[in-house]
Design a protein around this motif. Structure first.
Motif, short mmCIF file in Angstrom:
data_model
loop_
_atom_site.label_atom_id
_atom_site.label_comp_id
_atom_site.label_asym_id
_atom_site.label_seq_id
_atom_site.Cartn_x
_atom_site.Cartn_y
_atom_site.Cartn_z
N GLY A 92 0.80 -1.23 0.00
CA GLY A 92 0.00 0.00 0.00
C GLY A 92 0.83 1.27 0.00
N HIS A 93 1.92 1.27 0.75
CA HIS A 93 2.74 2.48 0.85
C HIS A 93 3.45 2.78 -0.47
CE1 HIS A 93 2.34 2.96 5.27
NE2 HIS A 93 2.08 1.66 5.19
N THR A 94 3.87 1.72 -1.14
CA THR A 94 4.48 1.91 -2.46
C THR A 94 3.45 2.47 -3.42
OG1 THR A 94 6.00 0.06 -2.09
CG2 THR A 94 5.66 0.75 -4.37
N THR A 95 2.24 1.92 -3.37
CA THR A 95 1.17 2.37 -4.27
C THR A 95 0.90 3.86 -4.09
OG1 THR A 95 0.17 0.19 -4.08
CG2 THR A 95 -1.20 1.93 -5.01
N MET A 96 0.85 4.30 -2.83
CA MET A 96 0.58 5.72 -2.57
C MET A 96 1.59 6.60 -3.30
SD MET A 96 -0.11 6.08 1.52
CE MET A 96 -1.09 4.84 2.38
N VAL A 97 2.85 6.23 -3.20
CA VAL A 97 3.90 7.05 -3.81
C VAL A 97 3.80 7.02 -5.33
CG1 VAL A 97 6.40 7.36 -4.05
CG2 VAL A 97 5.43 6.78 -1.82
N GLU A 98 3.57 5.83 -5.87
CA GLU A 98 3.44 5.72 -7.34
C GLU A 98 2.28 6.56 -7.84
OE1 GLU A 98 4.08 1.22 -8.44
OE2 GLU A 98 4.73 2.62 -10.01
N CYS A 99 1.17 6.51 -7.12
CA CYS A 99 0.00 7.30 -7.51
C CYS A 99 0.34 8.79 -7.54
CB CYS A 99 -1.16 7.07 -6.54
SG CYS A 99 -1.98 5.49 -6.75
N ALA A 100 1.00 9.23 -6.48
CA ALA A 100 1.34 10.66 -6.41
C ALA A 100 2.23 11.07 -7.58
CB ALA A 100 2.03 10.96 -5.08
N LEU A 101 3.22 10.25 -7.89
CA LEU A 101 4.13 10.56 -9.00
C LEU A 101 3.36 10.63 -10.31
CD1 LEU A 101 7.13 8.25 -8.01
CD2 LEU A 101 7.16 10.74 -8.07
N ARG A 102 2.48 9.66 -10.52
CA ARG A 102 1.74 9.63 -11.78
C ARG A 102 0.77 10.79 -11.89
NH1 ARG A 102 0.83 3.58 -13.99
NH2 ARG A 102 2.83 2.74 -13.31
N LEU A 103 0.14 11.14 -10.79
CA LEU A 103 -0.80 12.27 -10.82
C LEU A 103 -0.08 13.57 -11.14
CD1 LEU A 103 -3.04 11.32 -7.78
CD2 LEU A 103 -3.79 11.47 -10.15
N LYS A 104 1.18 13.64 -10.72
CA LYS A 104 1.98 14.84 -10.98
C LYS A 104 2.66 14.79 -12.35
CE LYS A 104 2.12 16.98 -6.73
NZ LYS A 104 1.92 18.39 -6.44
N GLY A 105 2.51 13.65 -13.05
CA GLY A 105 3.14 13.53 -14.36
C GLY A 105 4.65 13.41 -14.29
N VAL A 106 5.16 12.85 -13.20
CA VAL A 106 6.60 12.72 -13.03
C VAL A 106 7.08 11.40 -13.62
CG1 VAL A 106 8.47 12.54 -11.34
CG2 VAL A 106 6.53 14.06 -10.91
N ALA A 107 8.07 11.45 -14.47
CA ALA A 107 8.66 10.23 -15.03
C ALA A 107 9.60 9.63 -14.00
CB ALA A 107 9.42 10.56 -16.30
N TYR A 108 9.48 8.32 -13.80
CA TYR A 108 10.33 7.69 -12.79
C TYR A 108 10.68 6.27 -13.21
CZ TYR A 108 5.97 5.40 -11.31
OH TYR A 108 4.80 4.68 -11.29
N GLU A 109 11.78 5.81 -12.65
CA GLU A 109 12.19 4.42 -12.84
C GLU A 109 11.73 3.65 -11.61
OE1 GLU A 109 16.45 4.01 -13.26
OE2 GLU A 109 16.30 1.85 -12.88
#
Lengths: 254, 232
Positions: B18-35
């Motif tokens: 769940g904690h990983t999901t929260m961070v991934e969601c935030a990154l995607r909502l902000k349109g941040v490209a990440y590895e």
């Protein structure tokens, strides 16, 4: 911006979380009204303004409550921009928040455990405190805070306030429990930081005199020992003791 | 799109966490490209242990070589660095409320979720009721202090609390299936339900919302061992 006289703090004199807010307000040069709360007998105002946790500290700004000391500190910093408490750089802010959480989640409970235990249990608790302090020491010596006078840099910041208001209990417990918690030989940088912090004028004005803290701690320890010896087994007394310890030491208040 | 400065962004996480999901969601909502780097909970990489020596856990977000750990802290950092769209209100008082409730979720809601699946019978029901109580408290607080009509707690667009609750939605459904208890009731917590139901439908995060059936397959019935939502 509202005049500072619109500020009121509900707190308890021996509560480290209350001290955090008092210190922050002082550093910002903000005047405020103070109302002393009894942890065992919260006032109607406290219950009204902090219905979720029913604990101090509560900061009222124009009668609007802000609760949880780290939340309050950030609120103060964002509302009054002079003499910033938070670092300017986002990464440094994240690091400060991380160690604040560490202080509340790991260090404070470990210190509390030293106080409320004895024998083997206490030895384990002391080891726990040392393990936590080692992590902080390393960060001060080689990590994010290397070469800095305070965690906030040249001046006291968020993390100094959070760690500092609480760390004075270390010396108190060392004396009351006759254990060594912050050996200057083992934790030279942490020890030096703490001494420096405690010498700051605003800090001296905020933290109660050590003899008052010692008296308070001894009183609670006495109560705890008499409870465990079975000389006093009334539930309210037990609740009061636990409450008092929690108020004094750790993340069990706001 | 976000004011994307050129930053190397790397997220160390674990699937079905769940904690990983929260961070991934935030990154995607902000349109941040990440590895994304998948970590094995039982065999943590040297890299992870070096990046988070204090807790040795995922998620860890590394931005331009600098690591940040702990999901709540990462979420605030993401909002600090990538300001658009904002996940926190501008008003300091409302920001304080968002931080308060995010902390409440960490302190109260998440731990009881862990507990529910480890218990049985009456004890489990009591824990489920406790969860319901916390959600009600949060619902009332949000209604009074933050709500501006929805569908999200943050308003028209999701914010930090929506990320936190939205990411937890699938876990809430998972626990309902595993424990056979009803945890959320729309008539009791309509605002939170509105936020969570709208969140899981967002295009940006849809694929991250693992259906409860898939969680059940991967985690089975946690029974006595709960790691379902751990920051692990």
């Amino acid at each position: 911006m509202d005049p500072p006289s619109s500020l009121k703090l509900l707190g308890s004199w021996a509560d480290s979380h209350t001290h955090r807010v008092q210190l922050a307000l002082k550093l910002k040069g903000l005047e405020f009204e103070y109302q002393e709360e009894d942890a065992i007998n919260p006032s109607p105002a406290l219950l009204l303004h902090n219905p979720v946790y029913k604990k101090v500290p509560v900061l009222l700004h124009s009668d609007r409550p802000v609760v949880e000391s780290v939340v309050i500190l950030q609120y103060i910093d964002e509302t009054w921009a002079d003499n910033p408490i938070m670092p300017a750089d986002p990464f440094e802010r994240a690091v400060a928040r991380f160690w604040c959480h560490f202080a509340e989640d790991k260090l404070a409970p470990a210190v509390g455990a030293v106080f409320s235990s004895s024998g083997e249990g206490q030895k384990t608790a002391v080891d726990q405190v040392h393990d936590n302090l080692k992590l902080l020491e390393r960060e001060l010596r080689d990590g994010a805070f290397k070469g800095k006078r305070f965690f906030g840099g040249d001046k006291i910041g968020l993390l100094d306030i959070v760690l500092g208001c609480g760390s004075y209990w270390l010396a108190v417990f060392e004396e009351v429990m006759e254990v060594k918690l912050v050996d200057p030989g083992t934790f030279p940088v942490f020890h030096a930081w703490l001494k420096d912090f405690e010498e700051q004028n605003e800090v001296k004005e905020t933290i109660p005199a050590i003899d008052k803290l010692l008296e308070y701690a001894r009183g609670i320890r006495q109560m705890m020992l008499s409870l465990s010896n079975g000389t006093s087994t009334t539930a309210p007394a037990a609740a009061g003791t636990t409450s008092a310890i929690n108020v004094a030491v750790d993340g069990r208040s706001g | 799109m976000a004011d994307q400065k050129s930053k190397g962004v790397k997220l160390y996480g674990t699937s079905f966490n769940g904690h990983t999901t929260m961070v991934e969601c935030a990154l995607r909502l902000k349109g941040v490209a990440y590895e994304y780097v998948e970590e094995d909970r039982k065999n943590k990489s040297e890299a992870l242990l070096k990046l988070n020596p204090v807790h040795k856990q995922v998620p860890v977000l590394v931005v331009d070589g600098k690591p940040i750990a702990e999901s709540q802290i990462i979420l605030q950092h993401i909002d600090d660095v990538w300001k658009d769209p904002p996940h926190l209100p501008e008003d300091p008082y409302k920001r304080a409320k968002v931080r308060f409730w995010a902390d409440f979720v960490s302190k109260k809601v998440v731990p009881i979720m862990h507990t529910i699946v480890t218990l049985k019978g009456d004890e489990q029901k009591t824990a489920a009721d406790e969860f319901g109580g916390y959600l009600q408290t949060m619902e009332d607080g949000i209604r009074e202090e933050l709500w501006t009509g929805g569908p999200f707690i943050n308003g028209d667009n999701p914010g930090l609390l929506d990320v936190v609750m939205g990411s937890s939605y699938t876990w809430i459904k998972f626990i309902e299936a595993v424990a056979g208890v009803k945890l959320t009731k729309r008539e009791k917590t309509p605002l939170l339900c509105s936020s969570m139901e709208a969140f899981v439908e967002l295009d940006a995060v849809k694929e991250l919302m693992t259906p409860p059936e898939v969680l059940l397959q991967s985690r089975g019935n946690p029974g006595a061992k709960t790691t379902a939502t751990s920051d692990d």
